[in-house]
Scaffold this motif. Structure first.
Motif, short mmCIF file in Angstrom:
data_model
loop_
_atom_site.label_atom_id
_atom_site.label_comp_id
_atom_site.label_asym_id
_atom_site.label_seq_id
_atom_site.Cartn_x
_atom_site.Cartn_y
_atom_site.Cartn_z
N LYS A 137 -7.68 -17.75 -1.23
CA LYS A 137 -7.31 -16.48 -0.59
C LYS A 137 -5.81 -16.41 -0.34
N ASN B 263 -4.06 -16.01 -3.81
CA ASN B 263 -4.36 -14.67 -4.34
C ASN B 263 -3.49 -13.61 -3.66
N GLN B 264 -3.42 -13.68 -2.34
CA GLN B 264 -2.65 -12.69 -1.60
C GLN B 264 -1.15 -12.83 -1.88
N GLN C 161 -5.31 -16.22 6.43
CA GLN C 161 -6.75 -16.16 6.22
C GLN C 161 -7.36 -17.35 6.96
N ASP D 202 -6.62 -11.90 7.52
CA ASP D 202 -7.82 -11.62 6.73
C ASP D 202 -8.91 -12.53 7.27
N ASP E 203 -8.61 -9.60 -1.35
CA ASP E 203 -7.26 -10.14 -1.25
C ASP E 203 -6.22 -9.14 -1.76
#
Length: 329
Positions: free
Chosen positions: A62, A65-66, A160, A185, A274
């Motif tokens: 995560k 990805n972000q 996250q 997140d 994401d």
């Protein structure tokens, strides 16, 4: 002499903040994983053995990805996280570098990089099982060493819950003191207490994660509003609930905005959340209104579902600008 020093230091900070507003610099703190994608017609039932269509590999996590989405949307991006001393770790570091992300603060801890096993159905729906590996070995002292010095340089921190929760809480509190907004997140929840998130600017769970935060099932908009208000009452400024194909719901003391999702051809929903989060944070950092940010985020999330895998599906600034022409059904 001392007064002169403080004046210089004051002006230096003012110049630094003005530079940050112009450039838009975002710090992402979170997981860095290798995704193992197992493609199936449908997931097996309990006790059932089936054959998969194929197994493929993609860079994910995560946090990564972000960070990848933020960088592709045109923002200066720094990531802090951890990988193991293995082949997966080297591949993931190369991927961050290829995406022009500042990965100089990424640590190598232990022997095993985090791995996410993704069961991908033909419909595009997925189920994910994560082995955290090096992500789980990050300590609060690492946050003090690598993250705290960066807080005076960035406009926003993205977090996250795939790193230790004491580290998440520590970052939120440090950023609050420094006057930097944090976007959390809220997945995977894994026994996170809502009090740990009280100093966050925005908490963004999906529907399931929102229920897990409060240890109760939440389905209706009334229930969502009630849960969001509980978060706001303890100090969170806004709540952004991701509803997948049903869109999203933004709630603050001043506003309640319900946004429907865009209709596109769904291939794989991995990294859609994401990408949505990155789009929202990027747009807010770019001084767009909340309504504009939700539109931008929704386009980013929709673009992500049109391709397979996490890293390959992340939206670019150019793709978002051409969204209506290239993606809408």
């Amino acid at each position: 002499m001392q007064s002169h020093y403080f004046k210089i230091n004051k002006y230096r900070k003012m110049i630094e903040r003005a530079r940050r507003i112009f450039l838009g610099k975002i710090l992402v703190v979170g997981s860095i994983n290798m995704d193992v994608i197992i493609s199936l017609n449908t997931v097996p039932k309990a006790g059932e053995s089936i054959l998969c269509k194929e197994v493929s590999y993609a860079c994910g996590g995560k946090g990564a990805n972000q960070a990848g989405a933020i960088a592709r949307l045109g923002f200066e991006t720094v990531i802090f996280g951890a990988v193991g001393n293995d082949q997966y770790g080297e591949i993931l570091l190369d991927n961050l570098k290829d995406n022009k992300i500042d990965m100089s603060r990424v640590e190598k801890i232990g022997d095993q990089t985090g791995v996410a096993y993704i069961l991908l159905e033909e419909s595009g729906e997925n189920r994910i099982v994560v082995s955290l590996g090096a992500n789980e070995k990050i300590k609060p002292k690492d946050i003090d060493l690598y993250v705290k010095p960066l807080l005076d340089e960035v406009d926003m921190v993205m977090l996250q819950l795939e790193i230790p929760l004491d580290c998440v809480e520590h970052i939120i509190n440090l950023a609050k003191v420094q006057g930097v907004r944090t976007f959390v997140d809220a997945g995977p929840v894994r026994n996170c207490r809502i009090e740990s998130l009280k100093n966050a600017w925005c908490v963004s769970p999906n529907e399931t994660e929102l229920g897990a935060l409060f240890n109760r099932e939440i389905k209706t908009e009334t229930e969502m509003i009630k849960a969001a208000e509980q978060l706001i009452n303890i100090g969170v400024e806004c709540v952004l609930i991701k509803l997948g194909a049903k869109g999203c719901f933004y709630i603050s003391r001043e506003e309640r905005i319900r946004k429907e999702s865009y209709k596109v051809k769904v291939i794989d929903t991995t990294a859609a959340g994401d990408s949505f989060s990155a789009g929202f944070v990027g747009a807010v950092t770019d001084n767009k209104t909340i309504e504009e940010a939700l539109v931008y985020a929704s386009k980013c999330g929709a673009i992500a579902v049109t391709k397979k895998g996490a890293s390959d599906s992340l939206p670019t600034k150019e793709a978002v600008e051409s969204f209506e022409k290239l993606y809408m059904l």
